[in-house]
Design a protein around this motif. Structure first.
Motif, short mmCIF file in Angstrom:
data_model
loop_
_atom_site.label_atom_id
_atom_site.label_comp_id
_atom_site.label_asym_id
_atom_site.label_seq_id
_atom_site.Cartn_x
_atom_site.Cartn_y
_atom_site.Cartn_z
N LEU A 141 7.36 8.64 13.21
CA LEU A 141 6.08 8.86 13.83
C LEU A 141 4.95 8.79 12.90
O LEU A 141 4.86 8.89 11.77
CB LEU A 141 6.09 10.36 14.23
N GLY A 142 3.73 8.44 13.33
CA GLY A 142 2.29 8.49 12.92
C GLY A 142 1.43 8.18 13.88
O GLY A 142 1.55 7.97 14.82
N GLU A 143 -0.05 8.25 13.16
CA GLU A 143 -1.04 8.18 13.98
C GLU A 143 -1.31 6.68 13.95
O GLU A 143 -0.73 5.97 13.20
CB GLU A 143 -2.04 8.88 13.20
N PRO A 144 -2.18 6.31 15.04
CA PRO A 144 -2.62 4.87 15.36
C PRO A 144 -3.04 4.29 13.64
O PRO A 144 -3.83 4.95 13.21
CB PRO A 144 -3.65 4.76 16.18
N GLY A 145 -2.51 3.08 13.37
CA GLY A 145 -2.90 2.34 12.08
C GLY A 145 -2.31 3.16 10.92
O GLY A 145 -2.60 2.69 9.77
N LYS A 171 3.29 2.36 10.80
CA LYS A 171 4.59 2.54 11.18
C LYS A 171 5.15 1.30 11.36
O LYS A 171 6.41 1.12 10.94
CB LYS A 171 4.61 3.22 12.84
N SER A 172 4.45 0.08 11.90
CA SER A 172 5.25 -1.13 11.86
C SER A 172 5.42 -1.73 10.51
O SER A 172 6.56 -2.45 10.34
CB SER A 172 4.13 -2.25 12.62
N VAL A 173 4.67 -1.53 9.45
CA VAL A 173 4.71 -1.76 8.09
C VAL A 173 6.10 -1.25 7.71
O VAL A 173 6.95 -1.86 7.06
CB VAL A 173 3.49 -1.54 7.18
N LEU A 174 6.05 0.27 7.73
CA LEU A 174 7.50 0.76 7.22
C LEU A 174 8.64 0.21 8.03
O LEU A 174 9.74 -0.16 7.34
CB LEU A 174 7.33 2.18 7.53
N ALA A 175 8.76 -0.30 9.05
CA ALA A 175 9.75 -0.79 10.21
C ALA A 175 10.19 -2.03 9.55
O ALA A 175 11.29 -2.44 9.31
CB ALA A 175 9.39 -0.82 11.47
N LEU A 176 9.11 -2.81 9.18
CA LEU A 176 9.24 -4.22 8.74
C LEU A 176 9.75 -4.17 7.11
O LEU A 176 10.98 -4.78 6.85
CB LEU A 176 7.97 -4.85 8.48
N VAL A 177 9.37 -3.23 6.23
CA VAL A 177 9.94 -3.11 4.96
C VAL A 177 11.37 -2.52 4.94
O VAL A 177 12.06 -2.86 4.27
CB VAL A 177 9.07 -2.40 4.09
N LEU A 178 11.78 -1.67 5.82
CA LEU A 178 12.56 -1.12 5.73
C LEU A 178 13.88 -2.13 6.27
O LEU A 178 14.95 -2.07 5.86
CB LEU A 178 12.95 0.03 7.22
N ILE A 216 0.89 -1.12 -0.10
CA ILE A 216 -0.08 -0.20 0.02
C ILE A 216 0.86 1.27 -0.04
O ILE A 216 2.11 1.24 0.44
CB ILE A 216 -0.94 0.08 1.32
N ALA A 217 0.39 2.39 -0.46
CA ALA A 217 1.05 3.47 -0.86
C ALA A 217 1.31 4.26 0.55
O ALA A 217 0.42 4.83 1.09
CB ALA A 217 0.57 4.57 -1.72
N LEU A 218 2.53 4.10 1.22
CA LEU A 218 2.82 4.84 2.54
C LEU A 218 3.90 5.80 2.15
O LEU A 218 4.91 5.86 1.50
CB LEU A 218 3.33 3.94 3.45
N ARG A 219 3.39 7.06 2.63
CA ARG A 219 4.07 8.19 2.06
C ARG A 219 4.74 9.01 3.41
O ARG A 219 4.06 9.03 4.55
CB ARG A 219 3.55 9.46 1.11
N TRP A 220 5.90 9.69 3.34
CA TRP A 220 6.55 10.23 4.49
C TRP A 220 7.08 11.50 4.28
O TRP A 220 7.38 11.76 3.14
CB TRP A 220 7.50 9.27 5.20
N SER A 221 7.25 12.31 5.29
CA SER A 221 8.07 13.54 5.12
C SER A 221 8.90 13.66 6.37
O SER A 221 8.28 13.62 7.51
CB SER A 221 6.99 14.77 4.75
N LEU A 261 13.55 4.31 15.37
CA LEU A 261 12.60 4.05 16.49
C LEU A 261 11.27 4.40 15.87
O LEU A 261 11.14 5.45 15.17
CB LEU A 261 12.94 5.04 17.60
N THR A 262 10.02 3.60 16.28
CA THR A 262 8.90 4.11 15.92
C THR A 262 7.94 4.63 17.01
O THR A 262 8.21 3.92 17.99
CB THR A 262 8.14 3.16 14.77
N SER A 263 6.92 5.26 16.89
CA SER A 263 6.01 5.67 17.94
C SER A 263 4.93 6.36 17.39
O SER A 263 4.83 7.15 16.18
CB SER A 263 6.81 6.67 18.87
N ARG A 264 3.86 6.33 18.06
CA ARG A 264 2.73 7.52 17.87
C ARG A 264 3.16 8.86 17.87
O ARG A 264 3.84 9.00 18.98
CB ARG A 264 1.63 6.96 18.66
N SER A 265 2.70 9.79 17.23
CA SER A 265 3.28 11.17 16.99
C SER A 265 2.67 11.88 18.53
O SER A 265 3.97 12.27 19.19
CB SER A 265 2.40 11.68 16.19
#
Length: 501
Positions: A328-332, A335-342, A291-296, A441-445
């Motif tokens: 950082l990101g909101e619930p759902g 973040k965990s998907v990005l950590a796995l793919v990274l 799924i398209a996940l974008r970050w800035s 490190l990942t976390s809710r914002s």
């Protein structure tokens, strides 16, 4: 001007001590020093100055106290600057003993990571020599006590780090001398007792080591209702076995040569790859496509704002001047998907000798009871028990992997820790990674921002990126593209998303 908070509050100018007669001035200065180089809002200053309900003129009295403090400090008073909603005290390691302490500890960790244990012991000793008693002894309001307790915990960790290195150098007598007193002051601190038990056992003082264990077990049961941790229990069992009369035993295989340790790095990389590749397949992350996940990236002065998607994140991380990333990101939000793919992408492009990315949930870590490196090594041993084979990889391969810089921790979920542990966790990360070690490190914002407000300027060198919300059309396209017999099960989700974006 020299400020000292590792003990009673002291201010010295050219070896002359400057007295602050007013307790309010002392507390104001303490609040600023505990958060050196960071803004302390007036509201937090009020909490620090008044233990009970503050007066209606509290904000004005804070301003008066700061003004009087500037005057009392003379030229050094200019280091207290008004900044936005509060005040900031500008200081470096030469000005403040707490900053010097952290600098020494970071240097000691770096030396230990290079296997220069004798130098690490000396550097840690220099750090501990700065202490004169509990941080801000005699000056703790409720607000000040929390940050001062963090400093006390850092001191305890430094004592344990130094003792661990001394044990590896064979300096058991010094460890026994230091930790006997320290364990008396910290009667339920498990790591200190474990190190002292090891030192006593190395000196053949098995009865004392066993007595120490039983005393700790009784106190833990009485005060916390828990047993000693498994490592302590295993050590006690080994001590009992060593203390028993010796019997003929089978020959023990010689440990692996040092060069066999390289196999441990390869084994870890392969095991982590298979572990998370299987997890990605179970989650169908690549079917038909992620799924398209974008970050800035969070903007910083003098740096352009960088943006990207899942395909770019590994390259962006590799290009960082300091390889430390906070996602950082909101619930759902993914973040965990990005950590796995990274993790998988860093493994795919990993060069020989580069650290192995290891994705771990932070939920099981208690930073007040266990050092980060020790926890990381324990998780490696638990998740990849093949590393514990001394014939193949030598003794204690998981610990050597961590301390040798062969592991890139990808730590998922700072927000999954209990709220009262998050500040200590971020502070411990800042301490452990201060020498430029790699970490993600990942976390809710909201939770991360709250921790940063409470902890002050820690982990400030890391690059912070925020995940952007997934666009409705992209989510619909992702669900519509699902193939196979389970395709229809997503139709109600897609229909509702179409109606209620």
């Amino acid at each position: 001007m020299r400020f000292r908070i590792l003990g009673t509050l002291e201010v010295r100018a050219h070896e002359d001590r400057i007295t602050l007669a007013s307790p309010r001035q002392q507390r104001a200065l303490a609040a600023l020093l505990l958060n050196a180089n960071s803004v302390v809002p007036v509201e937090r200053m009020i909490d620090a100055l008044w233990e009970d309900e503050p007066p209606v003129t509290a904000a004005k009295q804070v301003r008066n106290s700061v003004s009087a403090l500037r005057s009392r400090l003379g030229e050094a008073g200019a280091s207290i600057v008004t900044d936005g909603p509060g005040y900031r005290l500008l200081a470096d390691a030469e000005d403040l003993d707490a900053l010097r302490f952290r600098r020494h500890v970071a240097a000691a960790r770096g030396l230990a990571g290079q296997a220069k244990l004798a130098d690490a012991v000396e550097e840690a000793g220099a750090a501990l020599a700065l202490w004169r008693g509990p941080a801000l002894d005699g000056l703790r309001t409720t607000t000040l006590a929390g940050r001062a307790a963090v400093l006390d915990e850092q001191r305890a960790e430094a004592v344990e780090l130094r003792a661990g290195w001394q044990l590896r150098l064979g300096e058991t007598e010094e460890v026994v001398r230091t930790l006997t007193e320290f364990c008396g002051e910290h009667p339920i601190r498990e790591l200190s007792h474990l190190l002292l038990m090891r030192a006593l056992a190395e000196e053949g003082r098995y009865a004392e080591a066993s007595t120490l264990f039983h005393g700790l077990r009784g106190r833990l049961a009485d005060e916390l209702g828990v047993d000693p941790n498994p490592e302590l229990r295993r050590l006690h069992d080994r001590i009992l076995a060593e203390a028993a009369p010796a019997e003929p035993a089978a020959a023990v295989p010689e440990p692996a040569p040092e060069h066999h340790f390289d196999r441990a790095v390869t084994e870890l990389a392969e095991a982590v790859t298979w572990q998370w590749r299987a997890e990605a397949e179970l989650r169908s992350l690549h079917r038909p496509q992620p799924i398209a996940l974008r970050w800035s990236a969070v903007a910083r002065p003098g740096r352009p704002v960088r943006r990207g998607d899942l395909d770019d994140i590994a390259g962006a991380f590799a290009a960082l001047p300091l390889p430390q990333l906070v996602v950082l990101g909101e619930p759902g939000s993914g973040k965990s998907v990005l950590a796995l793919v990274l993790t998988l992408e860093l493994l795919r492009v990993r060069a020989p000798g580069a650290p192995v990315p290891v994705l771990l949930s932070l939920a099981s870590w208690d930073p007040r009871r266990e050092h980060l490196d020790r926890w990381l090594a324990g998780r490696l041993a638990e998740n990849h028990p093949a590393l514990l084979n001394p014939r193949e990889y030598g003794r204690d391969a998981p610990t050597r992997l961590v301390l040798g810089g062969h592991v890139l921790p990808v730590l998922d979920g700072l927000d999954e820790l209990p709220p009262d542990l998050r500040v200590a966790a971020l502070d411990a990360l800042d301490q452990t990674m201060a020498v430029g070690r790699s970490v993600v490190l990942t976390s809710r914002s909201a939770e991360y921002e709250q921790v940063r407000r409470e902890s002050g300027p820690v982990f400030s060198g890391a690059t912070v990126v925020r995940l952007e919300p997934v666009a409705r059309q992209e989510a619909l396209a992702y669900l519509a593209a699902r193939q196979g017999t389970g395709r229809d099960r997503w139709r109600p989700v897609a229909e509702r998303l179409g109606r209620e974006p």
